[in-house]
Design a protein around this motif. Structure first.
Motif, PDB file in Angstrom:
ATOM      1  N   VAL A 119     -25.623  40.964 -18.373  1.00 55.60           N
ATOM      2  CA  VAL A 119     -24.668  40.311 -19.260  1.00 55.60           C
ATOM      3  C   VAL A 119     -25.374  39.962 -20.569  1.00 55.60           C
ATOM      4  CG1 VAL A 119     -23.170  38.304 -19.590  1.00 55.60           C
ATOM      5  CG2 VAL A 119     -23.339  39.379 -17.334  1.00 55.60           C
ATOM      6  N   GLU A 120     -24.788  40.352 -21.686  1.00 56.61           N
ATOM      7  CA  GLU A 120     -25.380  40.049 -22.986  1.00 56.61           C
ATOM      8  C   GLU A 120     -25.310  38.546 -23.271  1.00 56.61           C
ATOM      9  OE1 GLU A 120     -23.831  42.469 -26.112  1.00 56.61           O
ATOM     10  OE2 GLU A 120     -24.923  44.250 -25.401  1.00 56.61           O
ATOM     11  N   PRO A 121     -26.203  38.054 -24.110  1.00 60.80           N
ATOM     12  CA  PRO A 121     -26.244  36.606 -24.381  1.00 60.80           C
ATOM     13  C   PRO A 121     -24.913  36.024 -24.841  1.00 60.80           C
ATOM     14  CG  PRO A 121     -28.196  37.678 -25.262  1.00 60.80           C
ATOM     15  CD  PRO A 121     -27.291  38.779 -24.793  1.00 60.80           C
ATOM     16  N   SER A 122     -24.104  36.819 -25.523  1.00 62.94           N
ATOM     17  CA  SER A 122     -22.823  36.314 -26.018  1.00 62.94           C
ATOM     18  C   SER A 122     -21.788  36.148 -24.916  1.00 62.94           C
ATOM     19  CB  SER A 122     -22.263  37.260 -27.089  1.00 62.94           C
ATOM     20  OG  SER A 122     -22.111  38.576 -26.563  1.00 62.94           O
ATOM     21  N   GLY A 123     -22.103  36.637 -23.708  1.00 64.96           N
ATOM     22  CA  GLY A 123     -21.204  36.477 -22.580  1.00 64.96           C
ATOM     23  C   GLY A 123     -20.281  37.659 -22.383  1.00 64.96           C
ATOM     24  N   VAL A 124     -19.670  37.720 -21.203  1.00 61.14           N
ATOM     25  CA  VAL A 124     -18.771  38.811 -20.853  1.00 61.14           C
ATOM     26  C   VAL A 124     -17.398  38.241 -20.514  1.00 61.14           C
ATOM     27  CG1 VAL A 124     -19.598  38.758 -18.439  1.00 61.14           C
ATOM     28  CG2 VAL A 124     -18.368  40.769 -19.290  1.00 61.14           C
ATOM     29  N   ASP A 125     -16.359  38.850 -21.077  1.00 60.54           N
ATOM     30  CA  ASP A 125     -14.976  38.475 -20.772  1.00 60.54           C
ATOM     31  C   ASP A 125     -14.460  39.384 -19.662  1.00 60.54           C
ATOM     32  OD1 ASP A 125     -14.474  36.420 -22.835  1.00 60.54           O
ATOM     33  OD2 ASP A 125     -14.833  38.081 -24.228  1.00 60.54           O
ATOM     34  N   ILE A 126     -14.010  38.784 -18.576  1.00 59.47           N
ATOM     35  CA  ILE A 126     -13.559  39.548 -17.416  1.00 59.47           C
ATOM     36  C   ILE A 126     -12.102  39.210 -17.117  1.00 59.47           C
ATOM     37  CG2 ILE A 126     -13.922  40.008 -14.953  1.00 59.47           C
ATOM     38  CD1 ILE A 126     -16.842  39.256 -15.356  1.00 59.47           C
ATOM     39  N   LYS A 127     -11.327  40.249 -16.907  1.00 58.52           N
ATOM     40  CA  LYS A 127      -9.922  40.085 -16.541  1.00 58.52           C
ATOM     41  C   LYS A 127      -9.729  40.559 -15.110  1.00 58.52           C
ATOM     42  CE  LYS A 127      -5.262  41.582 -17.908  1.00 58.52           C
ATOM     43  NZ  LYS A 127      -4.488  42.429 -18.860  1.00 58.52           N
ATOM     44  N   ILE A 128      -9.209  39.685 -14.265  1.00 63.87           N
ATOM     45  CA  ILE A 128      -8.950  39.996 -12.857  1.00 63.87           C
ATOM     46  C   ILE A 128      -7.449  39.951 -12.625  1.00 63.87           C
ATOM     47  CG2 ILE A 128      -9.310  39.274 -10.459  1.00 63.87           C
ATOM     48  CD1 ILE A 128     -11.918  37.917 -11.439  1.00 63.87           C
ATOM     49  N   GLU A 129      -6.909  41.001 -12.023  1.00 62.84           N
ATOM     50  CA  GLU A 129      -5.490  41.056 -11.694  1.00 62.84           C
ATOM     51  C   GLU A 129      -5.332  41.172 -10.179  1.00 62.84           C
ATOM     52  OE1 GLU A 129      -2.957  43.415 -14.436  1.00 62.84           O
ATOM     53  OE2 GLU A 129      -4.878  44.152 -15.217  1.00 62.84           O
ATOM     54  N   VAL A 130      -4.490  40.339  -9.601  1.00 63.13           N
ATOM     55  CA  VAL A 130      -4.238  40.332  -8.160  1.00 63.13           C
ATOM     56  C   VAL A 130      -2.752  40.542  -7.927  1.00 63.13           C
ATOM     57  CG1 VAL A 130      -4.498  39.064  -5.999  1.00 63.13           C
ATOM     58  CG2 VAL A 130      -6.141  38.692  -7.855  1.00 63.13           C
ATOM     59  N   GLU A 131      -2.421  41.458  -7.026  1.00 62.95           N
ATOM     60  CA  GLU A 131      -1.022  41.691  -6.673  1.00 62.95           C
ATOM     61  C   GLU A 131      -0.842  41.475  -5.181  1.00 62.95           C
ATOM     62  OE1 GLU A 131       2.425  45.188  -6.930  1.00 62.95           O
ATOM     63  OE2 GLU A 131       0.467  45.471  -7.898  1.00 62.95           O
ATOM     64  N   PHE A 132       0.161  40.711  -4.807  1.00 63.41           N
ATOM     65  CA  PHE A 132       0.468  40.435  -3.412  1.00 63.41           C
ATOM     66  C   PHE A 132       1.714  41.215  -3.007  1.00 63.41           C
ATOM     67  CE2 PHE A 132      -1.078  36.309  -5.225  1.00 63.41           C
ATOM     68  CZ  PHE A 132      -2.359  36.386  -4.690  1.00 63.41           C
ATOM     69  N   ARG A 133       1.692  41.789  -1.832  1.00 62.44           N
ATOM     70  CA  ARG A 133       2.853  42.511  -1.338  1.00 62.44           C
ATOM     71  C   ARG A 133       3.254  41.981   0.025  1.00 62.44           C
ATOM     72  NH1 ARG A 133       0.389  48.278  -3.252  1.00 62.44           N
ATOM     73  NH2 ARG A 133       0.986  48.119  -5.432  1.00 62.44           N
ATOM     74  N   THR A 134       4.541  41.826   0.203  1.00 63.69           N
ATOM     75  CA  THR A 134       5.052  41.353   1.489  1.00 63.69           C
ATOM     76  C   THR A 134       5.501  42.497   2.382  1.00 63.69           C
ATOM     77  OG1 THR A 134       7.230  41.052   0.473  1.00 63.69           O
ATOM     78  CG2 THR A 134       5.772  39.134   0.564  1.00 63.69           C
ATOM     79  N   SER A 135       5.454  43.717   1.870  1.00 60.98           N
ATOM     80  CA  SER A 135       5.722  44.911   2.659  1.00 60.98           C
ATOM     81  C   SER A 135       4.875  46.018   2.079  1.00 60.98           C
ATOM     82  CB  SER A 135       7.203  45.302   2.605  1.00 60.98           C
ATOM     83  OG  SER A 135       7.420  46.498   3.323  1.00 60.98           O
ATOM     84  N   SER A 136       4.243  46.820   2.923  1.00 67.09           N
ATOM     85  CA  SER A 136       3.312  47.818   2.429  1.00 67.09           C
ATOM     86  C   SER A 136       3.597  49.176   3.018  1.00 67.09           C
ATOM     87  CB  SER A 136       1.871  47.410   2.775  1.00 67.09           C
ATOM     88  OG  SER A 136       0.979  48.441   2.421  1.00 67.09           O
ATOM     89  N   ALA A 137       3.635  50.174   2.151  1.00 69.22           N
ATOM     90  CA  ALA A 137       3.811  51.558   2.614  1.00 69.22           C
ATOM     91  C   ALA A 137       2.532  52.100   3.226  1.00 69.22           C
ATOM     92  CB  ALA A 137       4.243  52.437   1.456  1.00 69.22           C
ATOM     93  N   ASN A 138       1.402  51.416   2.981  1.00 70.48           N
ATOM     94  CA  ASN A 138       0.107  51.890   3.480  1.00 70.48           C
ATOM     95  C   ASN A 138      -0.423  50.973   4.570  1.00 70.48           C
ATOM     96  OD1 ASN A 138      -0.041  53.996   1.505  1.00 70.48           O
ATOM     97  ND2 ASN A 138      -0.554  52.433  -0.010  1.00 70.48           N
ATOM     98  N   SER A 139       0.441  50.553   5.447  1.00 67.16           N
ATOM     99  CA  SER A 139       0.063  49.520   6.410  1.00 67.16           C
ATOM    100  C   SER A 139      -0.699  50.059   7.611  1.00 67.16           C
ATOM    101  CB  SER A 139       1.307  48.788   6.899  1.00 67.16           C
ATOM    102  OG  SER A 139       2.175  49.698   7.557  1.00 67.16           O
ATOM    103  N   PHE A 140      -0.763  51.381   7.791  1.00 68.38           N
ATOM    104  CA  PHE A 140      -1.462  51.902   8.966  1.00 68.38           C
ATOM    105  C   PHE A 140      -2.290  53.121   8.587  1.00 68.38           C
ATOM    106  CE2 PHE A 140      -1.730  54.380  12.961  1.00 68.38           C
ATOM    107  CZ  PHE A 140      -2.404  53.437  13.708  1.00 68.38           C
ATOM    108  N   ALA A 141      -3.555  53.112   8.964  1.00 71.98           N
ATOM    109  CA  ALA A 141      -4.452  54.205   8.590  1.00 71.98           C
ATOM    110  C   ALA A 141      -5.105  54.847   9.796  1.00 71.98           C
ATOM    111  CB  ALA A 141      -5.532  53.681   7.644  1.00 71.98           C
ATOM    112  N   GLY A 142      -4.516  54.730  10.958  1.00 65.86           N
ATOM    113  CA  GLY A 142      -5.099  55.332  12.146  1.00 65.86           C
ATOM    114  C   GLY A 142      -5.925  54.343  12.943  1.00 65.86           C
TER     115      GLY A 142
END
Length: 466
Positions: A119-142
């Motif tokens: 991280v440079e001395p001036s600092g780093v700006d970080i953007k975090i995005e979170v998405e919640f789903r109550t139903s998922s098309a990818n709910s089973f992977a074997g």
């Protein structure tokens, strides 16, 4: 300054109610070796899938990412780590992005963990995005298969060859576990240790590719800012906490590995990548050193010299070599570690490595080395990794047999000095015998090299005075 934005939307086309969260934070360079920062967010009830993405100026900074669930930021709450290899990931009950662990999406406070590597001395700006789903098309992977760490693929005592350090899409590798297992079969490797950076997600995919030809060993590459190390022989899903801080020293990490019967091995101690150089000067009780990483280069020679200095100090640390493969262009098996084991099982292979019954060759070539010591008119003998006990001024006889290598020379190193150097082309049937009068505790090891490259390095035979 922190900025938090929360908004809701209804996805009418799929009937999925989604809540999205955006967190923006600024971080400055860490002032200690504890480089990890945590960003909490709350998960509502009835969520079945979480998607996390993050962004920052990658041209100026290096920031890694992982996540803990509402069980806390200890072992129980760990849900994955992808370092800097992925900008987004998904976790659901039965499915997750490689490097992350599927499982229940508990409500409560989760924590994104950020590793502030550069991280440079001036600092780093970080953007975090979170998405919640109550139903998922990818709910089973074997199905997720349980791992049998006690499997024995072959019962013969012989030299087995394999690779102990590699990466797949579960960390920063470009290939899959399936790719590496197929390559190992095709090239007749006997064992592979799967060692992803700071995660154990691959432990649950590996059983899918269990077979009767290639022994697969569960591992993790503990990746810190002061060096990397492999841990081999972990129970399925057992995560080694890599975070160095006031509550978790490098020796605590070693003890954690040993507590479950695993080995701890220093990787590429002079590696040129950021954080690869080994700088944990207080390390105790480790099991081996990777002195040969990928194609032989000056950093491997420095590791060889470091190891020989340790031997001169009486520290009998075994060595291994590994490809550290990340992509097809740098294949596994370059170099190859040959291990003399009682059978082809995880326990036998790791026991032999710990005991120094191993040597390294530059690739999966037919080069083979036998190296033994014995006392005349007795049954006393030793091979690589063994200790031969003798009287002071007693003569010890040594025998070397090299096959599959017609060029180059073999060097015998004793107590830091090259005492013999012979051209292989001049050896009769690849055989060399010599004797040595023992005046102090000593070690004898071999290097095979040509004008351009290292071909092989062995662990020592130790000779101790009674």
């Amino acid at each position: 300054m922190d900025k938090l934005m929360l908004f809701f939307c209804i996805l009418l086309s799929t009937q999925i109610f989604s809540e999205s969260l955006v967190i923006e934070k600024k971080f400055f360079p860490p002032k200690s070796t504890d480089i990890y920062r945590y960003v909490p967010f709350d998960v509502p009830d009835d969520v079945v899938e979480i998607k996390v993405s993050y962004s920052y100026d990658r041209k100026k900074h290096t920031v890694d990412i992982g996540i803990f669930d509402s069980n806390g930021i200890g072992k129980k709450g760990f849900r994955g780590w992808s370092g800097g290899s992925k900008s987004e990931f998904i976790i659901a009950e039965h499915n997750a992005t490689a490097a992350y662990l599927p499982g229940p999406i508990y409500s409560g406070t989760w924590q994104v963990i950020l590793g502030l590597y550069q991280v440079e001395p001036s600092g780093v700006d970080i953007k975090i995005e979170v998405e919640f789903r109550t139903s998922s098309a990818n709910s089973f992977a074997g199905p997720r298969f349980l791992w049998n760490a006690d499997q024995v693929l072959e019962s013969n005592t012989r030299w087995y060859k394999g690779d102990l350090h590699m990466h797949t899409n579960h960390s920063d590798g470009k290939q899959t576990i399936e790719d590496l297992v197929a390559y190992a079969k095709e090239n007749q490797l006997d064992f592979l240790a799967m060692t992803e950076h700071n995660t154990c997600s691959h432990h649950f995919e590996i059983p899918t590719y269990a077979n009767n030809e290639v022994l697969l060993i569960l591992g993790e590459e503990v990746t810190t800012t002061q060096g990397h190390a492999n841990v081999w022989g972990l129970p399925q899903g057992y995560w080694i906490d890599f975070r160095i801080n006031r509550n978790n020293s490098i020796n605590d990490i070693v003890r954690d590995a040993h507590s479950v019967g695993a080995l701890f091995s220093i990787n590429h101690p002079f590696g040129p990548c950021g954080g690869c150089y080994w700088n944990h000067s207080d390390l105790e009780d480790y099991d081996s050193i990777e002195i040969w990483n990928g194609y032989w280069d000056p950093t491997d020679y420095l590791a060889l010299q470091m190891w020989d200095r340790l031997l001169q100090q009486g520290k009998r640390i075994p060595i291994v070599g590994s490809s550290d493969s990340h992509k097809k262009q740098d294949p596994i098996g370059k170099p190859t570690t040959h291990v003399y084991a009682s059978n082809l099982s995880q326990k036998a292979i790791l026991t032999a490595i710990k005991n120094g019954r191993a040597y390294i060759t530059k690739d999966i070539s037919p080069t083979a080395i036998e190296f033994s010591a014995y006392l005349e008119n007795t049954n006393d003998s030793a091979m690589m990794g063994d200790i031969l006990n003798v009287r002071k001024q007693q003569e010890v006889l040594f025998a070397i047999a090299i096959s599959g290598c017609k060029q180059g020379k073999v060097n015998v190193i004793c107590n830091g000095r090259k005492i013999i150097s012979k051209n292989i082309s001049q050896l009769k049937n690849g055989m060399l015998e010599f004797s040595h009068i023992i005046v102090k505790d000593s070690y004898f090891r071999l290097e095979v090299e040509d004008d351009y490259d290292m071909i092989a390095v062995t662990n020592p035979i130790y000779v101790d005075m009674k």
